[in-house]
Design an enzyme around this catalytic site. Structure first.
Site, PDB file in Angstrom:
ATOM      1  N   ARG A   1     -13.061  13.712   4.862  1.00 36.39           N
ATOM      2  CA  ARG A   1     -13.969  12.551   5.280  1.00 36.39           C
ATOM      3  C   ARG A   1     -13.545  11.798   6.555  1.00 36.39           C
ATOM      4  NH1 ARG A   1     -13.649  10.316   0.382  1.00 36.39           N
ATOM      5  NH2 ARG A   1     -11.779   8.747   0.587  1.00 36.39           N
TER       6      ARG A   1
ATOM      7  N   ASP B   1       7.088 -10.877 -17.434  1.00 36.40           N
ATOM      8  CA  ASP B   1       7.087 -12.082 -16.618  1.00 36.40           C
ATOM      9  C   ASP B   1       6.621 -11.786 -15.326  1.00 36.40           C
ATOM     10  OD1 ASP B   1       9.491 -11.042 -16.259  1.00 36.40           O
ATOM     11  OD2 ASP B   1      10.622 -12.680 -16.275  1.00 36.40           O
TER      12      ASP B   1
ATOM     13  N   HIS C   1     -21.624  10.853  -2.188  1.00 35.59           N
ATOM     14  CA  HIS C   1     -21.581   9.474  -1.976  1.00 35.59           C
ATOM     15  C   HIS C   1     -22.069   8.777  -0.892  1.00 35.59           C
ATOM     16  CE1 HIS C   1     -18.606   9.501   1.408  1.00 35.59           C
ATOM     17  NE2 HIS C   1     -17.788  10.430   0.702  1.00 35.59           N
TER      18      HIS C   1
HETATM   19 MN    MN Z   1     -12.271   3.944   2.597  1.00 36.97          MN
END
Ligand code: MN
Ligand code: GLY
Ligand code: MN
Length: 457
Positions: free
Chosen positions: A422, A51, A364
């Protein structure tokens, strides 16, 4: 723990006004015929277990048009022959439910505080829609958001199919409004930019705090808790996507979210985490050495990525194709890896999408739109051609290099084994050039080395 850091935030921006929501609705209906009908539903709750549900977050299109955040709601726009009428179907006020779950604005609150002409309890939806669909020609409705509403719209259209034979009225088509809304959402208003600036500043400070908290033996989940703890402390509604906190080889996994490992002193950590504020996302990545000092190998790769990111941000200019930052980043990354001896091909060869070696280490894209969704609405290639950047568009710039020594598909250079870097910022396009919304977040080697390990203030 966060009291000093939160002082660095600007005051919370003003809420978007009702006038602005009405203006957004108007810009949408100006593209409609008077016999069109728009329906936008809030998505249903998703059960997590038994739930307990996932934290509720309504549809970005509904937020964009109304600012309404409650579940079990449907927004409708129709023309009554004189004017466009916006209606919101909402959860009824219910004292018992409100004692357990929280207060509800109900019909009264919807009409007085939101940009709608009228509101109804949601148990009136079927009857009203049935009535309004009778006169509608096209229905703008996105299927797949709410199965119950899909059935209602489809059965109405089918019933109207029969009525049309008799009376010549009733909807002939169901169309997805997402494309029209995406065009509007792609260009941010000044109020939207204010919300995004706040979300960006919260995330920028959170990353800096995680840098300060880094030391040998800290765990990925502890750094995650610093980041997400600050999001909450600062009044953001939480993350805008699950935080990626990866040390060592985990930094070479693009969307690693396990966040359970202990960080070694010789490793680089990559944190990709953004805050959500009033529905608006920020999306920042920073990478730093846990020890606070870049090794020569880490420094070499970091500097290449930083140079690529700065070149890509520079390409975020009005009139440039949205692919310009990607092209700029790829060129600098390839040049850097050639200079470091990682790539033995020529620049042109390295950049080739089929046979170039760059894509082994950078696999990417550099940018995506950002706004109410972290990967925001907006067609990248309308009519097959890359979209040209316009003032008010917001996109990320996030090049990286990933040397996963664990990968069987590549021959990872030993010197760079398990370095994943990154660097990601969020950029607003303006006539004066790119504005980096996340520029409070440190990213030069000098700043990072000065800050990492200094402890939370
Ligand atoms: Mn990001
Ligand atoms: N955080 C997901 C991305 O950067 O696109
Ligand atoms: Mn991103």
């Amino acid at each position: 723990m966060f009291a000093e850091a939160v002082e660095r935030l600007p005051s919370r921006p003003a809420q978007t006004t009702k006038e602005e929501f009405r203006d957004r609705q108007g810009r949408l209906t100006s593209q409609f015929r008077h016999d069109d009908l728009l329906i936008i539903a809030s998505p249903p709750f998703a059960v997590r277990s038994n739930d307990v549900g996932y934290r509720y977050r309504t549809s970005s299109d509904l937020l964009y048009l109304t600012g309404w955040i409650e579940p079990e709601s449907v927004f409708v726009i129709r023309h009554d022959g004189k004017a466009w009428i916006s209606s919101l179907f909402v959860q009824p006020q219910d004292t018992l439910k409100e004692i357990w779950e929280g207060r509800r604005p109900g019909v009264k609150g919807a009409v007085s505080d939101y940009a709608v002409d009228e509101a109804y309890n949601n148990d009136e939806l079927d009857e009203k829609l049935e009535e309004w669909l009778t006169d509608a020609h096209r229905v703008f409705h996105r299927s797949g958001v709410h199965a119950g509403l899909d059935r209602l719209v489809e059965s109405s259209v089918q019933r109207r199919d029969r009525a049309r034979q008799h009376f010549g009225t009733g909807p002939v088509a169901i169309q997805d409004p997402s494309g029209l809304l995406a065009e509007l959402r792609l260009r941010k208003s000044s109020s939207e930019i204010e919300q995004m600036v706040f979300a960006s500043k919260v995330a920028a400070i959170a990353h800096e705090l995680a840098m300060r908290h880094s030391r040998e033996g800290v765990t990925e989940y502890q750094l995650q808790s610093v980041i997400e703890g600050f999001f909450s402390y600062a009044g953001a509604s939480g993350w805008s996507y699950p935080s990626i906190v990866g040390c060592g080889e985990n930094a070479t996994i693009l969307h690693y979210t396990t966040n359970q490992d202990v960080c070694g002193s010789d490793e680089v950590i990559l944190i990709d985490a953004g805050a959500e504020f009033r529905g608006y996302a920020s999306d920042i990545t920073r990478s730093w050495p846990i020890s606070g000092v870049f090794s020569d190998a880490q420094r070499e790769i970091y500097q290449v990525v930083l140079d690529a990111q700065i070149a890509a941000i520079e390409a975020c200019r009005v009139g440039m194709p949205y692919t310009a930052p990607h092209d700029a980043a790829r060129k600098v990354l390839a040049e850097g890896l050639i200079a470091l001896g990682v790539i033995s091909q020529s620049l042109d060869e390295a950049l080739d999408m089929e046979t170039g070696e760059l894509k082994q280490w950078y696999m990417h894209n550099t940018s995506h739109w950002i706004g109410l969704d972290v990967h925001d609405a907006g067609v990248y290639k309308p009519g097959g051609e890359p979209r040209l950047l316009e003032p008010g568009m917001c996109l990320t710039v996030e090049p990286g290099l990933y040397f996963g020594a664990w990968r069987p598909d590549v021959d990872c250079p030993e010197r760079y084994a398990n370095i994943g870097i990154r660097i990601e910022d969020d950029v607003l396009i303006t006539p004066e050039g790119p504005v980096v919304l996340t520029d409070d977040c440190p990213k030069t080697i000098e700043d990072i080395e000065r800050i990492v390990g200094q402890g939370l203030n």
